[in-house]
Design a protein around this motif. Structure first.
Motif, PDB file in Angstrom:
ATOM      1  N   HIS A 183       8.810  99.095  84.280  1.00  0.00           N
ATOM      2  CA  HIS A 183       9.486  97.641  84.708  1.00  0.00           C
ATOM      3  C   HIS A 183       8.540  97.173  86.175  1.00  0.00           C
ATOM      4  N   THR A 184       8.260  97.914  87.068  1.00  0.00           N
ATOM      5  CA  THR A 184       7.659  97.836  88.076  1.00  0.00           C
ATOM      6  C   THR A 184       6.127  97.104  87.758  1.00  0.00           C
ATOM      7  N   ASN A 185       5.393  97.973  86.892  1.00  0.00           N
ATOM      8  CA  ASN A 185       4.138  97.567  86.513  1.00  0.00           C
ATOM      9  C   ASN A 185       4.084  96.318  85.725  1.00  0.00           C
ATOM     10  N   ALA A 186       5.311  96.062  84.945  1.00  0.00           N
ATOM     11  CA  ALA A 186       5.225  94.795  84.293  1.00  0.00           C
ATOM     12  C   ALA A 186       5.580  93.410  85.396  1.00  0.00           C
ATOM     13  N   PHE A 187       6.294  93.835  86.173  1.00  0.00           N
ATOM     14  CA  PHE A 187       6.868  92.684  86.820  1.00  0.00           C
ATOM     15  C   PHE A 187       5.799  92.022  87.914  1.00  0.00           C
ATOM     16  N   PHE A 188       4.614  92.843  88.219  1.00  0.00           N
ATOM     17  CA  PHE A 188       3.789  92.083  89.268  1.00  0.00           C
ATOM     18  C   PHE A 188       3.130  91.144  88.652  1.00  0.00           C
ATOM     19  N   PRO A 189       2.600  91.242  87.420  1.00  0.00           N
ATOM     20  CA  PRO A 189       1.911  90.033  86.826  1.00  0.00           C
ATOM     21  C   PRO A 189       2.924  88.794  86.847  1.00  0.00           C
ATOM     22  N   LEU A 190       4.163  89.071  86.526  1.00  0.00           N
ATOM     23  CA  LEU A 190       5.254  88.061  86.347  1.00  0.00           C
ATOM     24  C   LEU A 190       5.414  87.555  87.808  1.00  0.00           C
ATOM     25  N   TYR A 191       5.266  88.231  88.901  1.00  0.00           N
ATOM     26  CA  TYR A 191       5.411  87.625  90.139  1.00  0.00           C
ATOM     27  C   TYR A 191       4.465  86.883  90.546  1.00  0.00           C
ATOM     28  N   LEU A 192       3.082  86.970  90.029  1.00  0.00           N
ATOM     29  CA  LEU A 192       2.092  86.381  90.539  1.00  0.00           C
ATOM     30  C   LEU A 192       1.972  84.914  89.759  1.00  0.00           C
ATOM     31  N   THR A 193       2.705  84.929  88.624  1.00  0.00           N
ATOM     32  CA  THR A 193       2.747  83.450  88.035  1.00  0.00           C
ATOM     33  C   THR A 193       4.017  82.747  88.530  1.00  0.00           C
ATOM     34  N   LEU A 194       5.237  83.243  88.447  1.00  0.00           N
ATOM     35  CA  LEU A 194       6.370  82.444  88.882  1.00  0.00           C
ATOM     36  C   LEU A 194       6.585  82.360  90.188  1.00  0.00           C
ATOM     37  N   TYR A 195       6.298  83.265  91.073  1.00  0.00           N
ATOM     38  CA  TYR A 195       6.559  83.036  92.397  1.00  0.00           C
ATOM     39  C   TYR A 195       5.342  82.666  93.321  1.00  0.00           C
ATOM     40  N   LEU A 196       4.216  82.884  92.428  1.00  0.00           N
ATOM     41  CA  LEU A 196       3.151  81.991  93.418  1.00  0.00           C
ATOM     42  C   LEU A 196       2.367  81.075  92.820  1.00  0.00           C
ATOM     43  N   ALA A 197       1.885  81.264  91.591  1.00  0.00           N
ATOM     44  CA  ALA A 197       1.216  79.995  90.863  1.00  0.00           C
ATOM     45  C   ALA A 197       2.162  78.879  90.648  1.00  0.00           C
ATOM     46  N   GLN A 198       3.173  79.050  90.511  1.00  0.00           N
ATOM     47  CA  GLN A 198       4.162  78.078  90.367  1.00  0.00           C
ATOM     48  C   GLN A 198       4.536  77.235  91.493  1.00  0.00           C
TER      49      GLN A 198
END
Length: 259
Positions: free
Chosen positions: A160-175
């Protein structure tokens, strides 16, 4: 079933030696070491976060070396947790500035992102992956010991931790940077906003699903791990349907920030 399951589902109340396990031993080692900053390898954690975006298979290749040296599939160094906590805190501050939050509201948002979005979702996701993998994906022909032929709960949380970081980059930063475009009311911006959620909630959630698949398929005793890719089709279908007029980004942000 405890919230943090034991390493092997075949031994719910005892370790392999037959002695009862203490409550502290039920907590993954990574969490028990959160206060030992001097022993954390932040350089390795930075390397792992970078390659989770560039070449995630390379990260999981190191799982074999970790198993050989420390006899566990799960990481025991919480440095990556500290980096994720810090990243989410920075994201919370940035979003608070955009929405003109007070300092107290900014701190509350940081706690929501860390405790709910990452940890609570992680506990639920890891518990599901741990249960599903051990019940459905473990090879019946495996002749290894129970600890070598079952998915550790801590490893499922690692996935989960490993899969969460790319999600963070898109939804929390890029957005955040695309917010002026995402919130406009026209079809082009709807396309951009919904595509961002294809890269975020769909493609990035697809990347989350793919990351989960990579993490579990790296274990040699699991079979049929392709089943984990099944949610990709309905996710992509939901993206196509959303282009008919449902502005995903605007609705999600209004719910998340209470607008």
């Amino acid at each position: 079933m405890p919230i943090l399951p034991l390493t092997s589902p075949s031994y719910p109340n005892h370790n392999l030696s037959g002695t009862p396990m203490s409550v502290s031993n039920r907590v993954p080692l990574m969490f028990r070491r959160l206060h030992r900053f001097q022993q954390m390898d932040f350089e390795l954690a930075f390397w792992q976060l970078s390659y989770l975006c560039l070449a995630p298979k390379r990260v999981y290749r190191n799982v074999y070396y970790h198993k050989q040296t420390k006899n566990t599939w799960a990481r025991d160094d919480p440095a990556i947790l500290i980096l994720l906590f810090a990243s989410l805190f920075v994201a919370a501050v940035a979003w608070s500035i955009v929405y003109s939050y007070s300092p107290l509201q900014a701190v509350r948002l940081a706690f929501v992102m860390i405790l709910r979005d990452y940890l609570l979702v992680g506990v639920l996701s890891a518990t599901f992956l741990w249960f599903f993998s051990n019940r459905v994906l473990v090879s019946p022909s495996s002749h290894s010991s129970p600890t070598d032929s079952s998915v550790e709960w801590a490893y499922a949380f690692d996935v989960h931790t490993n899969a969460f970081f790319p999600l963070y980059l898109t939804l929390y930063l890029a957005q955040l940077f695309l917010l002026p475009v995402v919130l406009k009311d026209n079809w082009v911006c709807l396309l951009i906003g919904n595509t961002l959620y294809l890269a975020g909630q769909v493609l990035e959630f697809a990347q989350y699903i793919y990351g989960v698949y990579l993490g579990l398929s790296a274990l040699p005793f699991l079979i049929r791990s392709e089943i984990l890719l099944a949610p990709l089709l309905p996710l992509f279908a939901s993206y196509v349907v959303s282009l008919l007029g449902f502005h995903v980004a605007k609705h999600v942000l209004s719910v998340y920030f209470g607008l």
